[in-house]
Design a protein around this motif. Structure first.
Motif, PDB file in Angstrom:
ATOM      1  N   ARG A 158       0.745  -1.405   0.225  1.00 31.35           N
ATOM      2  CA  ARG A 158       0.444  -0.352   0.163  1.00 31.35           C
ATOM      3  C   ARG A 158       1.183   1.068  -0.029  1.00 31.35           C
ATOM      4  N   ALA A 159       1.863   1.583   1.100  1.00 27.17           N
ATOM      5  CA  ALA A 159       2.654   2.519   0.780  1.00 27.17           C
ATOM      6  C   ALA A 159       3.457   2.599  -0.400  1.00 27.17           C
ATOM      7  N   MET A 160       4.052   1.551  -1.150  1.00 29.96           N
ATOM      8  CA  MET A 160       4.335   1.707  -2.854  1.00 29.96           C
ATOM      9  C   MET A 160       3.243   2.037  -3.990  1.00 29.96           C
ATOM     10  N   GLN A 161       2.302   1.592  -3.364  1.00 33.16           N
ATOM     11  CA  GLN A 161       1.595   2.263  -4.417  1.00 33.16           C
ATOM     12  C   GLN A 161       0.783   3.774  -3.749  1.00 33.16           C
ATOM     13  N   ASP A 162       0.575   3.844  -3.225  1.00 33.01           N
ATOM     14  CA  ASP A 162       0.725   5.778  -2.406  1.00 33.01           C
ATOM     15  C   ASP A 162       1.314   6.761  -2.395  1.00 33.01           C
ATOM     16  N   ALA A 163       3.286   5.822  -3.018  1.00 36.98           N
ATOM     17  CA  ALA A 163       3.655   7.046  -3.190  1.00 36.98           C
ATOM     18  C   ALA A 163       3.990   7.153  -4.705  1.00 36.98           C
ATOM     19  N   LEU A 164       3.727   6.526  -5.590  1.00 36.57           N
ATOM     20  CA  LEU A 164       3.153   6.149  -6.839  1.00 36.57           C
ATOM     21  C   LEU A 164       2.035   6.867  -7.278  1.00 36.57           C
ATOM     22  N   CYS A 165       1.302   7.404  -6.355  1.00 34.12           N
ATOM     23  CA  CYS A 165       0.069   7.834  -6.918  1.00 34.12           C
ATOM     24  C   CYS A 165       0.437   9.447  -6.391  1.00 34.12           C
ATOM     25  N   ALA A 166       0.854   9.215  -5.422  1.00 33.06           N
ATOM     26  CA  ALA A 166       1.812  10.726  -4.936  1.00 33.06           C
ATOM     27  C   ALA A 166       2.411  11.739  -5.825  1.00 33.06           C
ATOM     28  N   ARG A 167       3.542  10.719  -6.615  1.00 29.65           N
ATOM     29  CA  ARG A 167       4.316  11.313  -7.775  1.00 29.65           C
ATOM     30  C   ARG A 167       3.575  11.661  -8.859  1.00 29.65           C
ATOM     31  N   HIS A 168       2.590   9.961  -9.342  1.00 26.49           N
ATOM     32  CA  HIS A 168       1.489  10.881 -10.721  1.00 26.49           C
ATOM     33  C   HIS A 168       0.410  11.280 -10.609  1.00 26.49           C
ATOM     34  N   PRO A 169      -0.045  12.502 -10.853  1.00 24.64           N
ATOM     35  CA  PRO A 169      -1.497  13.315 -10.182  1.00 24.64           C
ATOM     36  C   PRO A 169      -1.965  12.024 -10.541  1.00 24.64           C
ATOM     37  N   GLY A 170      -3.608  11.780 -10.834  1.00 19.24           N
ATOM     38  CA  GLY A 170      -4.438  10.962 -10.949  1.00 19.24           C
ATOM     39  C   GLY A 170      -4.444  10.086 -11.599  1.00 19.24           C
ATOM     40  N   LEU A 171      -3.267   9.099 -11.364  1.00 22.92           N
ATOM     41  CA  LEU A 171      -2.725   7.768 -10.348  1.00 22.92           C
ATOM     42  C   LEU A 171      -3.527   7.115  -9.718  1.00 22.92           C
ATOM     43  N   GLN A 172      -4.716   5.847  -9.858  1.00 20.83           N
ATOM     44  CA  GLN A 172      -5.142   5.621  -9.406  1.00 20.83           C
ATOM     45  C   GLN A 172      -4.457   4.014  -9.110  1.00 20.83           C
ATOM     46  N   ALA A 173      -4.476   3.315  -7.725  1.00 21.71           N
ATOM     47  CA  ALA A 173      -4.501   2.618  -7.533  1.00 21.71           C
ATOM     48  C   ALA A 173      -4.909   1.301  -6.202  1.00 21.71           C
ATOM     49  N   GLU A 174      -5.182   0.260  -6.990  1.00 26.51           N
ATOM     50  CA  GLU A 174      -5.985  -0.284  -5.490  1.00 26.51           C
ATOM     51  C   GLU A 174      -5.177  -2.273  -5.697  1.00 26.51           C
ATOM     52  N   LEU A 175      -5.453  -2.757  -4.493  1.00 28.25           N
ATOM     53  CA  LEU A 175      -4.557  -3.599  -3.811  1.00 28.25           C
ATOM     54  C   LEU A 175      -5.769  -4.701  -3.579  1.00 28.25           C
ATOM     55  N   TRP A 176      -5.582  -5.678  -4.635  1.00 29.06           N
ATOM     56  CA  TRP A 176      -7.381  -7.469  -4.110  1.00 29.06           C
ATOM     57  C   TRP A 176      -6.069  -8.195  -3.567  1.00 29.06           C
ATOM     58  N   ARG A 177      -7.264  -9.577  -3.542  1.00 24.71           N
ATOM     59  CA  ARG A 177      -6.271 -10.614  -3.476  1.00 24.71           C
ATOM     60  C   ARG A 177      -7.940 -11.878  -3.784  1.00 24.71           C
ATOM     61  N   ARG A 178      -7.087 -12.937  -4.491  1.00 20.06           N
ATOM     62  CA  ARG A 178      -8.272 -13.453  -4.474  1.00 20.06           C
ATOM     63  C   ARG A 178      -8.617 -14.246  -3.082  1.00 20.06           C
ATOM     64  N   PRO A 179     -10.264 -14.047  -2.143  1.00 17.32           N
ATOM     65  CA  PRO A 179     -11.098 -14.210  -1.858  1.00 17.32           C
ATOM     66  C   PRO A 179     -10.326 -15.999  -0.920  1.00 17.32           C
ATOM     67  N   GLN A 180      -9.946 -17.110  -1.287  1.00 17.30           N
ATOM     68  CA  GLN A 180      -9.606 -18.446  -0.548  1.00 17.30           C
ATOM     69  C   GLN A 180      -8.059 -18.908  -0.996  1.00 17.30           C
ATOM     70  N   GLU A 181      -7.047 -18.920   0.107  1.00 17.33           N
ATOM     71  CA  GLU A 181      -5.757 -19.345  -0.053  1.00 17.33           C
ATOM     72  C   GLU A 181      -5.645 -20.927  -0.969  1.00 17.33           C
ATOM     73  N   LYS A 182      -4.670 -21.232  -1.226  1.00 20.04           N
ATOM     74  CA  LYS A 182      -4.241 -22.615  -1.991  1.00 20.04           C
ATOM     75  C   LYS A 182      -2.995 -23.071  -1.096  1.00 20.04           C
ATOM     76  N   ASP A 183      -2.437 -23.634  -0.988  1.00 19.16           N
ATOM     77  CA  ASP A 183      -1.305 -24.037   0.047  1.00 19.16           C
ATOM     78  C   ASP A 183      -0.516 -23.582   0.541  1.00 19.16           C
ATOM     79  N   GLY A 184      -1.248 -22.590   1.369  1.00 21.72           N
ATOM     80  CA  GLY A 184      -0.655 -21.312   2.247  1.00 21.72           C
ATOM     81  C   GLY A 184      -0.133 -20.386   1.563  1.00 21.72           C
TER      82      GLY A 184
END
Length: 96
Positions: free
Chosen positions: A23-49
């Motif tokens: 998240r900090a990496m994405q926030d820094a990228l968005c701060a350097r590039h006005p208008g850039l939007q970034a999201e972080l998602w994950r699959r709801p299930q886990e597999k093999d840890g």
């Protein structure tokens, strides 16, 4: 409008440590590039840890190759947690 979808695997045991760094990496990228939007998602299930995470990047002007390279360079902060390579997919809107 070109968007990036970047997915990779993280060990479930590392998720709590890796998430604020991502998240900090994405926030820094968005701060350097006005208008850039970034999201972080994950699959709801886990597999093999493992969890599959996805970073999504969008901008009204599109995410060009130069910015794509900067995103890849910034993501090096996640290298210690990656369980394999980051896979980058590029999508554009369908023409109607």
């Amino acid at each position: 409008m070109r968007r990036l979808f970047i997915y990779y695997r993280i060990a479930s045991a590392d998720a709590a440590a890796a998430q604020p760094v991502a998240r900090a990496m994405q926030d820094a990228l968005c701060a350097r590039h006005p208008g850039l939007q970034a999201e972080l998602w994950r699959r709801p299930q886990e597999k093999d840890g493992m969890q599959t995470w996805m970073e999504i990047y969008m901008h009204a002007e599109g995410v060009g190759p130069v910015l794509e390279g900067e995103i890849a360079a910034a993501a090096q902060v996640l290298a210690a947690w990656l369980q394999g390579p980051r896979h980058c997919e590029v999508f554009v809107p369908c023409a109607w």
